[in-house]
Design an enzyme around this catalytic site. Structure first.
Site, PDB file in Angstrom:
ATOM      1  N   GLU A   1       0.805  -1.223   0.000  1.00  0.00           N
ATOM      2  CA  GLU A   1       0.000   0.000   0.000  1.00  0.00           C
ATOM      3  C   GLU A   1       0.835   1.269   0.000  1.00  0.00           C
ATOM      4  O   GLU A   1       0.605   2.181  -0.782  1.00  0.00           O
ATOM      5  CB  GLU A   1      -0.939   0.053   1.224  1.00  0.00           C
ATOM      6  CG  GLU A   1      -2.026  -0.979   1.240  1.00  0.00           C
ATOM      7  CD  GLU A   1      -1.682  -2.114   2.167  1.00  0.00           C
ATOM      8  OE1 GLU A   1      -2.595  -2.681   2.742  1.00  0.00           O
ATOM      9  OE2 GLU A   1      -0.484  -2.428   2.310  1.00  0.00           O
TER      10      GLU A   1
ATOM     11  N   ASP B   1      -1.756  -5.143   3.438  1.00  0.00           N
ATOM     12  CA  ASP B   1      -1.952  -5.456   4.858  1.00  0.00           C
ATOM     13  C   ASP B   1      -2.799  -6.710   5.053  1.00  0.00           C
ATOM     14  O   ASP B   1      -3.716  -6.989   4.256  1.00  0.00           O
ATOM     15  CB  ASP B   1      -2.606  -4.277   5.570  1.00  0.00           C
ATOM     16  CG  ASP B   1      -1.636  -3.127   5.822  1.00  0.00           C
ATOM     17  OD1 ASP B   1      -0.420  -3.340   5.674  1.00  0.00           O
ATOM     18  OD2 ASP B   1      -2.094  -2.027   6.164  1.00  0.00           O
TER      19      ASP B   1
ATOM     20  N   ASP C   1      -5.521  -7.847   6.309  1.00  0.00           N
ATOM     21  CA  ASP C   1      -6.881  -7.707   6.790  1.00  0.00           C
ATOM     22  C   ASP C   1      -7.806  -7.614   5.582  1.00  0.00           C
ATOM     23  O   ASP C   1      -7.370  -7.722   4.441  1.00  0.00           O
ATOM     24  CB  ASP C   1      -7.029  -6.484   7.702  1.00  0.00           C
ATOM     25  CG  ASP C   1      -6.552  -5.186   7.045  1.00  0.00           C
ATOM     26  OD1 ASP C   1      -6.445  -5.144   5.805  1.00  0.00           O
ATOM     27  OD2 ASP C   1      -6.266  -4.217   7.772  1.00  0.00           O
TER      28      ASP C   1
ATOM     29  N   GLU D   1      -9.406  -5.114   4.248  1.00  0.00           N
ATOM     30  CA  GLU D   1      -9.124  -3.994   3.356  1.00  0.00           C
ATOM     31  C   GLU D   1      -7.924  -4.319   2.466  1.00  0.00           C
ATOM     32  O   GLU D   1      -7.935  -4.061   1.260  1.00  0.00           O
ATOM     33  CB  GLU D   1      -8.865  -2.718   4.163  1.00  0.00           C
ATOM     34  CG  GLU D   1     -10.063  -2.205   4.942  1.00  0.00           C
ATOM     35  CD  GLU D   1     -11.213  -1.799   4.047  1.00  0.00           C
ATOM     36  OE1 GLU D   1     -10.966  -1.266   2.941  1.00  0.00           O
ATOM     37  OE2 GLU D   1     -12.375  -2.018   4.449  1.00  0.00           O
TER      38      GLU D   1
ATOM     39  N   TYR E   1       1.493  -6.190  13.409  1.00  0.00           N
ATOM     40  CA  TYR E   1       0.406  -5.442  12.773  1.00  0.00           C
ATOM     41  C   TYR E   1      -0.490  -4.805  13.826  1.00  0.00           C
ATOM     42  O   TYR E   1      -0.878  -5.442  14.806  1.00  0.00           O
ATOM     43  CB  TYR E   1      -0.399  -6.365  11.873  1.00  0.00           C
ATOM     44  CG  TYR E   1      -1.371  -5.648  10.983  1.00  0.00           C
ATOM     45  CD1 TYR E   1      -0.947  -4.619  10.149  1.00  0.00           C
ATOM     46  CD2 TYR E   1      -2.720  -5.994  10.969  1.00  0.00           C
ATOM     47  CE1 TYR E   1      -1.839  -3.959   9.317  1.00  0.00           C
ATOM     48  CE2 TYR E   1      -3.625  -5.349  10.139  1.00  0.00           C
ATOM     49  CZ  TYR E   1      -3.166  -4.323   9.321  1.00  0.00           C
ATOM     50  OH  TYR E   1      -4.055  -3.664   8.496  1.00  0.00           O
TER      51      TYR E   1
ATOM     52  N   ARG F   1      -3.564  -3.370  13.715  1.00  0.00           N
ATOM     53  CA  ARG F   1      -5.031  -3.408  13.669  1.00  0.00           C
ATOM     54  C   ARG F   1      -5.475  -4.823  14.023  1.00  0.00           C
ATOM     55  O   ARG F   1      -5.510  -5.709  13.175  1.00  0.00           O
ATOM     56  CB  ARG F   1      -5.552  -2.976  12.296  1.00  0.00           C
ATOM     57  CG  ARG F   1      -5.254  -1.514  11.985  1.00  0.00           C
ATOM     58  CD  ARG F   1      -5.857  -1.059  10.674  1.00  0.00           C
ATOM     59  NE  ARG F   1      -5.546   0.340  10.417  1.00  0.00           N
ATOM     60  CZ  ARG F   1      -4.457   0.778   9.777  1.00  0.00           C
ATOM     61  NH1 ARG F   1      -3.578  -0.104   9.321  1.00  0.00           N
ATOM     62  NH2 ARG F   1      -4.241   2.067   9.592  1.00  0.00           N
TER      63      ARG F   1
ATOM     64  N   HIS G   1      -4.777 -12.111  13.579  1.00  0.00           N
ATOM     65  CA  HIS G   1      -3.526 -11.457  13.935  1.00  0.00           C
ATOM     66  C   HIS G   1      -3.206 -11.690  15.406  1.00  0.00           C
ATOM     67  O   HIS G   1      -4.085 -11.931  16.217  1.00  0.00           O
ATOM     68  CB  HIS G   1      -3.616  -9.950  13.690  1.00  0.00           C
ATOM     69  CG  HIS G   1      -4.261  -9.581  12.398  1.00  0.00           C
ATOM     70  ND1 HIS G   1      -3.825 -10.072  11.189  1.00  0.00           N
ATOM     71  CD2 HIS G   1      -5.311  -8.781  12.118  1.00  0.00           C
ATOM     72  CE1 HIS G   1      -4.585  -9.584  10.226  1.00  0.00           C
ATOM     73  NE2 HIS G   1      -5.500  -8.806  10.766  1.00  0.00           N
TER      74      HIS G   1
END
Length: 449
Positions: A18, A90, A92, A94, A318, A320, A365
């Site tokens: 990203e 990432d 997740d 998204e 990570y 989040r 995670h």
């Protein structure tokens, strides 16, 4: 398959992430056999000026390349020609959706093994990940897509109605914000409906001799507990105004009192679990004064990589996550650090294993922790900005503390009664003394939580 530390002779693989900072870190770790480029976030979305969701055809979305991302997509297409593609966004939903859009726009099949996933950006983990790609997880993509479609259906249809109803421009509704607004309104209504109720308590200071005194609170009157504004009031003595309190004070004064009970017992306080996203934001707010957005920006930089003498490395996992789970390797490393830095007396017999209390928590995670707990805050301080150091120090201390022994207190309760055949008044004093710091040695006693 390449061995660790071995690179292709030419850049035969394009890796898409990203952010430019993440791209820079991973490029250094992978070397010249890989070209790492950034998508700069989402490259495709629902159209700006129309609904973009076909409610008659199973809510099928229509996507288009975002205007500001058209040059990015074209650059990725040129870079991908004749190369193997790996998507390392990432880990997740998204990130999965970004990867799905990138693969689709670059003409690659998402079912091919092109998705690379890692939860910490360190050379060993990144190099292992690129050798073990998997297909894009369509379930995660569908989850993100469902969230985005719901956002559009609610916001696109209701926002104009709000503006029309209230005759104001730029009013908006949303899947999350409208529900959050309702919660705020309901809470405000509860506050406005609250009617404060007056109550009084009595405090006494008792002379113990040798210039010592003991402060204590009136606890019972003729066996009836004094209500102090909390809990059930029924069956308790309620001093409803100053006159009642003063009248009772006159009865209490002038009497002799004696200690009738002293009870001391040990109280244990266990360490808190390692950070999740929400608990990190709360602790950074209370201890460092950081807003949630500032905390996440700093954590992003710590995750994406910092230049150290040994190379570029992500300092934390990570950021989040809702999980408090920690890998066995990280637990063992923490125990070794505790014994070396704090001493064997601070090390419990076995690792502490935390589990989420709420059902349905996403456990993909780990908790937020240092990627290498042996990398102490002081050892990396000169390579970090002040705010990066302070947040890394907080994360490091919380993780280490989570694997240390309980703090131990001696908690003492003293009861005093007036002297006489039928004592009427009971006063109570309590206090605690820390006798073993345990996890507080690392976490500190600022809020002890």
């Amino acid at each position: 398959m390449l061995r660790e530390g071995e690179w292709p002779r030419a850049a035969a693989t394009l890796v898409v992430v990203e952010s430019p900072a993440k791209a820079k870190s991973i490029q250094k770790m992978l070397g010249p056999g890989y070209e790492v480029r950034a998508s700069l976030g989402h490259v495709a979305d629902l159209p700006e000026r129309e609904l973009g969701v076909d409610v008659e055809r199973d809510f099928a979305p229509t996507y288009e390349v975002k205007k500001d991302k058209k040059p990015v997509v074209e650059a990725l297409k040129r870079a991908a020609k004749g190369k193997r593609l790996l998507i390392a966004t990432d880990p997740d939903r998204e990130g999965e959706a970004i990867g799905w859009h990138v693969a689709r726009l670059l003409g690659r099949d998402p079912k091919e093994p092109l998705r690379v996933e890692f939860h910490e950006i360190t050379p060993r983990v990144v190099r292992q990940a690129v050798q073990n790609p998997r297909p894009i997880d369509q379930n995660l993509v569908d989850a993100q897509q469902a969230r985005r479609v719901l956002d559009r259906l609610v916001g696109y249809n209701l926002s104009p109605l709000l503006s029309l109803e209230f005759r104001k421009r730029a009013l908006s509704a949303g899947r999350v914000q409208s529900v959050a607004l309702r919660l705020l309104v309901e809470r405000e209504e509860e506050i406005e409906a609250f009617r404060p109720e007056e109550y009084w308590t009595l405090e006494g200071v008792f002379a113990l001799g040798q210039d010592r005194t003991l402060p204590a609170s009136l606890y019972e009157v003729e066996g009836k507990r004094l209500w102090a504004g909390q809990g059930e009031k029924e069956g308790k003595l309620h001093l409803a105004n100053e006159a009642q309190a003063k009248a009772l004070t006159e009865e209490v004064k002038g009497r002799s009192y004696r200690v009738v009970q002293v009870e001391t017992r040990e109280r244990r306080k266990s360490p808190p679990p390692p950070f999740t996203t929400s608990t990190l934001q709360q602790a950074a707010s209370s201890r460092l004064g950081y807003t949630a957005s500032r905390t996440m920006r700093i954590a992003q930089r710590l995750y994406e990589g910092v230049d150290l003498p040994e190379g570029t490395v992500g300092l934390i996992t990570y950021m989040r996550t809702d999980s408090v789970r920690v890998s066995p390797e990280a637990l063992q490393a923490a125990r070794e650090v505790i014994q070396r830095i704090f001493g064997l007396e601070y090390l419990p017999e076995g690792p502490r294993v935390y589990r989420n209390r709420k059902e349905g928590v996403q456990d993909a995670h780990e908790a937020i922790r240092p990627t290498d707990v042996r990398r102490t805050p002081d050892s990396v301080r000169k390579y970090l900005s002040d705010e990066e150091y302070r947040l890394y120090d907080l994360i490091w201390r919380r993780f280490v503390a989570s694997q240390m022994r309980d703090a131990l207190y001696d908690q003492t309760v003293v009861l005093l009664k007036d002297e006489g055949e039928k004592p009427r008044f009971t006063f109570r004093a309590s206090g605690s003394v820390l006798k073993f710091e345990g996890y507080l040695k690392a976490w500190g006693r600022g809020d002890e939580g």
